[in-house]
Write a protein that holds these residues in place. Structure first.
Motif, PDB file in Angstrom:
ATOM      1  N   MET A 180       0.776  -1.126   0.139  1.00 35.32           N
ATOM      2  CA  MET A 180       0.082  -0.128   0.231  1.00 35.32           C
ATOM      3  C   MET A 180       0.851   1.151  -0.021  1.00 35.32           C
ATOM      4  SD  MET A 180      -3.444  -1.166   0.901  1.00 35.32           S
ATOM      5  CE  MET A 180      -3.284  -1.398  -0.830  1.00 35.32           C
ATOM      6  N   SER A 181       0.606   2.174  -0.795  1.00 37.81           N
ATOM      7  CA  SER A 181       1.369   3.533  -1.010  1.00 37.81           C
ATOM      8  C   SER A 181       0.835   4.519   0.099  1.00 37.81           C
ATOM      9  CB  SER A 181       1.471   3.826  -2.223  1.00 37.81           C
ATOM     10  OG  SER A 181       0.094   4.292  -2.640  1.00 37.81           O
ATOM     11  N   GLU A 182       1.465   5.618   0.166  1.00 32.90           N
ATOM     12  CA  GLU A 182       1.097   6.760   0.835  1.00 32.90           C
ATOM     13  C   GLU A 182       0.353   7.573   0.073  1.00 32.90           C
ATOM     14  OE1 GLU A 182       4.510   8.183   2.922  1.00 32.90           O
ATOM     15  OE2 GLU A 182       5.123   6.209   3.622  1.00 32.90           O
ATOM     16  N   GLU A 183      -0.570   7.261  -0.816  1.00 30.53           N
ATOM     17  CA  GLU A 183      -1.383   8.062  -2.243  1.00 30.53           C
ATOM     18  C   GLU A 183      -2.798   8.239  -1.411  1.00 30.53           C
ATOM     19  OE1 GLU A 183       0.071   8.956  -4.924  1.00 30.53           O
ATOM     20  OE2 GLU A 183       2.011   8.236  -4.218  1.00 30.53           O
ATOM     21  N   VAL A 184      -3.252   9.389  -1.890  1.00 28.68           N
ATOM     22  CA  VAL A 184      -4.667   9.666  -1.578  1.00 28.68           C
ATOM     23  C   VAL A 184      -5.510   8.440  -2.399  1.00 28.68           C
ATOM     24  CG1 VAL A 184      -6.448  11.311  -2.136  1.00 28.68           C
ATOM     25  CG2 VAL A 184      -4.391  12.140  -1.534  1.00 28.68           C
ATOM     26  N   VAL A 185      -6.375   8.134  -1.865  1.00 21.57           N
ATOM     27  CA  VAL A 185      -7.265   6.970  -2.249  1.00 21.57           C
ATOM     28  C   VAL A 185      -8.423   7.637  -2.963  1.00 21.57           C
ATOM     29  CG1 VAL A 185      -8.637   4.670  -2.070  1.00 21.57           C
ATOM     30  CG2 VAL A 185      -6.334   5.072  -0.906  1.00 21.57           C
ATOM     31  N   ASP A 186      -8.837   7.382  -3.948  1.00 18.03           N
ATOM     32  CA  ASP A 186     -10.200   8.244  -4.580  1.00 18.03           C
ATOM     33  C   ASP A 186     -11.219   7.065  -4.611  1.00 18.03           C
ATOM     34  OD1 ASP A 186     -12.120   8.751  -6.759  1.00 18.03           O
ATOM     35  OD2 ASP A 186     -11.066  10.603  -6.768  1.00 18.03           O
ATOM     36  N   LEU A 187     -12.062   6.956  -3.990  1.00 19.99           N
ATOM     37  CA  LEU A 187     -13.059   5.725  -3.586  1.00 19.99           C
ATOM     38  C   LEU A 187     -13.807   5.439  -4.894  1.00 19.99           C
ATOM     39  CD1 LEU A 187     -14.439   6.233  -0.095  1.00 19.99           C
ATOM     40  CD2 LEU A 187     -12.467   4.781  -1.019  1.00 19.99           C
ATOM     41  N   GLU A 188     -14.124   6.684  -5.804  1.00 23.79           N
ATOM     42  CA  GLU A 188     -15.167   6.604  -6.960  1.00 23.79           C
ATOM     43  C   GLU A 188     -14.101   5.732  -8.131  1.00 23.79           C
ATOM     44  OE1 GLU A 188     -18.200   6.374  -7.674  1.00 23.79           O
ATOM     45  OE2 GLU A 188     -18.568   6.639  -5.582  1.00 23.79           O
ATOM     46  N   GLU A 189     -12.750   6.225  -8.129  1.00 25.10           N
ATOM     47  CA  GLU A 189     -11.819   5.631  -9.048  1.00 25.10           C
ATOM     48  C   GLU A 189     -11.566   4.142  -8.629  1.00 25.10           C
ATOM     49  OE1 GLU A 189      -8.228   7.799  -9.234  1.00 25.10           O
ATOM     50  OE2 GLU A 189      -9.162   9.608  -9.864  1.00 25.10           O
ATOM     51  N   LYS A 190     -11.458   4.024  -7.523  1.00 24.48           N
ATOM     52  CA  LYS A 190     -11.470   2.460  -7.262  1.00 24.48           C
ATOM     53  C   LYS A 190     -12.629   1.649  -7.482  1.00 24.48           C
ATOM     54  CE  LYS A 190      -7.310   2.794  -5.435  1.00 24.48           C
ATOM     55  NZ  LYS A 190      -6.308   2.008  -5.956  1.00 24.48           N
ATOM     56  N   PHE A 191     -13.837   2.107  -7.503  1.00 21.19           N
ATOM     57  CA  PHE A 191     -15.056   1.255  -7.478  1.00 21.19           C
ATOM     58  C   PHE A 191     -15.051   1.337  -9.188  1.00 21.19           C
ATOM     59  CE2 PHE A 191     -16.895   2.531  -3.165  1.00 21.19           C
ATOM     60  CZ  PHE A 191     -17.348   1.204  -2.940  1.00 21.19           C
ATOM     61  N   ALA A 192     -14.796   2.025  -9.894  1.00 23.05           N
ATOM     62  CA  ALA A 192     -14.626   2.085 -11.303  1.00 23.05           C
ATOM     63  C   ALA A 192     -13.871   0.749 -12.112  1.00 23.05           C
ATOM     64  CB  ALA A 192     -14.185   3.170 -12.114  1.00 23.05           C
ATOM     65  N   LEU A 193     -12.976   0.198 -10.975  1.00 22.68           N
ATOM     66  CA  LEU A 193     -11.962  -0.740 -11.516  1.00 22.68           C
ATOM     67  C   LEU A 193     -12.483  -2.129 -11.280  1.00 22.68           C
ATOM     68  CD1 LEU A 193      -8.799   0.409  -9.685  1.00 22.68           C
ATOM     69  CD2 LEU A 193      -9.289   0.677 -12.201  1.00 22.68           C
ATOM     70  N   PHE A 194     -13.635  -2.246 -10.776  1.00 26.40           N
ATOM     71  CA  PHE A 194     -14.224  -3.706 -10.766  1.00 26.40           C
ATOM     72  C   PHE A 194     -15.791  -3.691 -10.936  1.00 26.40           C
ATOM     73  CE2 PHE A 194     -14.249  -2.130  -6.406  1.00 26.40           C
ATOM     74  CZ  PHE A 194     -15.321  -3.047  -5.759  1.00 26.40           C
ATOM     75  N   SER A 195     -16.353  -4.797 -11.090  1.00 25.88           N
ATOM     76  CA  SER A 195     -17.876  -4.610 -11.543  1.00 25.88           C
ATOM     77  C   SER A 195     -18.466  -5.898 -10.332  1.00 25.88           C
ATOM     78  CB  SER A 195     -18.288  -4.973 -12.827  1.00 25.88           C
ATOM     79  OG  SER A 195     -17.716  -6.232 -13.535  1.00 25.88           O
ATOM     80  N   GLU A 196     -17.660  -6.929 -10.235  1.00 21.89           N
ATOM     81  CA  GLU A 196     -18.319  -8.205  -9.521  1.00 21.89           C
ATOM     82  C   GLU A 196     -18.976  -7.957  -8.082  1.00 21.89           C
ATOM     83  OE1 GLU A 196     -15.196  -7.659 -10.436  1.00 21.89           O
ATOM     84  OE2 GLU A 196     -13.679  -8.398  -9.000  1.00 21.89           O
ATOM     85  N   HIS A 197     -19.729  -8.433  -7.805  1.00 21.81           N
ATOM     86  CA  HIS A 197     -20.418  -8.258  -6.464  1.00 21.81           C
ATOM     87  C   HIS A 197     -20.041  -9.332  -5.311  1.00 21.81           C
ATOM     88  CE1 HIS A 197     -23.690  -6.645  -9.216  1.00 21.81           C
ATOM     89  NE2 HIS A 197     -23.550  -5.662  -8.577  1.00 21.81           N
ATOM     90  N   TRP A 198     -19.975  -8.854  -4.306  1.00 20.77           N
ATOM     91  CA  TRP A 198     -19.513  -9.705  -2.911  1.00 20.77           C
ATOM     92  C   TRP A 198     -18.000  -9.942  -3.242  1.00 20.77           C
ATOM     93  CZ3 TRP A 198     -23.089  -9.070   0.250  1.00 20.77           C
ATOM     94  CH2 TRP A 198     -24.579  -8.974  -0.065  1.00 20.77           C
ATOM     95  N   SER A 199     -17.223  -9.233  -3.718  1.00 21.93           N
ATOM     96  CA  SER A 199     -15.971  -9.680  -3.770  1.00 21.93           C
ATOM     97  C   SER A 199     -15.346  -8.446  -3.373  1.00 21.93           C
ATOM     98  CB  SER A 199     -15.250  -9.959  -5.309  1.00 21.93           C
ATOM     99  OG  SER A 199     -14.218 -10.285  -5.312  1.00 21.93           O
ATOM    100  N   PRO A 200     -14.673  -8.161  -2.143  1.00 26.74           N
ATOM    101  CA  PRO A 200     -13.919  -7.091  -1.480  1.00 26.74           C
ATOM    102  C   PRO A 200     -12.682  -7.167  -2.043  1.00 26.74           C
ATOM    103  CG  PRO A 200     -14.923  -8.352   0.408  1.00 26.74           C
ATOM    104  CD  PRO A 200     -15.225  -9.187  -0.874  1.00 26.74           C
ATOM    105  N   LYS A 201     -12.237  -5.486  -2.322  1.00 24.12           N
ATOM    106  CA  LYS A 201     -11.134  -5.249  -2.808  1.00 24.12           C
ATOM    107  C   LYS A 201     -10.505  -4.234  -1.580  1.00 24.12           C
ATOM    108  CE  LYS A 201     -12.619  -6.846  -6.663  1.00 24.12           C
ATOM    109  NZ  LYS A 201     -12.373  -8.314  -6.930  1.00 24.12           N
ATOM    110  N   LEU A 202      -9.321  -4.624  -1.612  1.00 24.25           N
ATOM    111  CA  LEU A 202      -8.163  -4.015  -0.665  1.00 24.25           C
ATOM    112  C   LEU A 202      -7.906  -2.557  -1.019  1.00 24.25           C
ATOM    113  CD1 LEU A 202      -6.973  -3.952   2.393  1.00 24.25           C
ATOM    114  CD2 LEU A 202      -5.098  -5.207   1.166  1.00 24.25           C
ATOM    115  N   VAL A 203      -8.120  -1.542  -0.416  1.00 24.46           N
ATOM    116  CA  VAL A 203      -7.612  -0.304  -0.931  1.00 24.46           C
ATOM    117  C   VAL A 203      -6.548   0.539   0.002  1.00 24.46           C
ATOM    118  CG1 VAL A 203      -9.561   0.220  -2.355  1.00 24.46           C
ATOM    119  CG2 VAL A 203      -9.672   1.091  -0.032  1.00 24.46           C
ATOM    120  N   ALA A 204      -6.672   0.043   1.353  1.00 22.87           N
ATOM    121  CA  ALA A 204      -5.839   0.802   2.458  1.00 22.87           C
ATOM    122  C   ALA A 204      -5.596  -0.222   3.466  1.00 22.87           C
ATOM    123  CB  ALA A 204      -6.476   2.103   2.648  1.00 22.87           C
TER     124      ALA A 204
END
Length: 120
Positions: A1-25
């Motif tokens: 994990m980097s020391e970057e700002v996490v843009d939640l909408e940008e991250k949500f745009a990267l996946f479409s599957e349901h019930w599959s959590p993605k680690l962002v921080a």
């Protein structure tokens, strides 16, 4: 994990599957995960940890054995450790989860909805 700002909408745009959590921080020994949910999940419990659900978009119902908890955007609910629950969403929901590292999304239930958490 980097020391970057996490843009939640940008991250949500990267996946479409349901019930599959993605680690962002990561926060100490906790993981911040994004998830899209739709439909019914499985009844399960986490014996060793609480589980925080923060709804960002849509309406999420956390079914408990004695009541339903309905959450809208900007609302959160903590399922206490050991409490059996089953998330449900009639339409697509975007949510943030905060859990200790290594928590399995299906808890004690296992099964086909058990997701391998990937970092995005």
């Amino acid at each position: 994990m980097s020391e970057e700002v996490v843009d939640l909408e940008e991250k949500f745009a990267l996946f479409s599957e349901h019930w599959s959590p993605k680690l962002v921080a990561r926060l100490n020994d906790y993981e911040v995960k994004l998830v899209k949910v739709k439909g019914d999940f499985v009844w399960h419990r986490h014996e060793d940890t609480d589980e925080l659900f923060l709804v960002l978009d849509g309406q999420l119902t956390i079914q408990l054995r004695d009541r339903d908890v309905v959450l809208g955007p900007g609302q959160l609910f903590v399922v206490p450790r050991g409490v059996e629950h089953c998330p449900r969403a009639d339409g697509e929901v975007k949510a943030l989860l905060l859990e200790p590292q290594g928590v399995v999304n299906t808890g004690d239930a296992g099964g086909e909805l058990t997701a391998r958490v990937e970092t995005i």
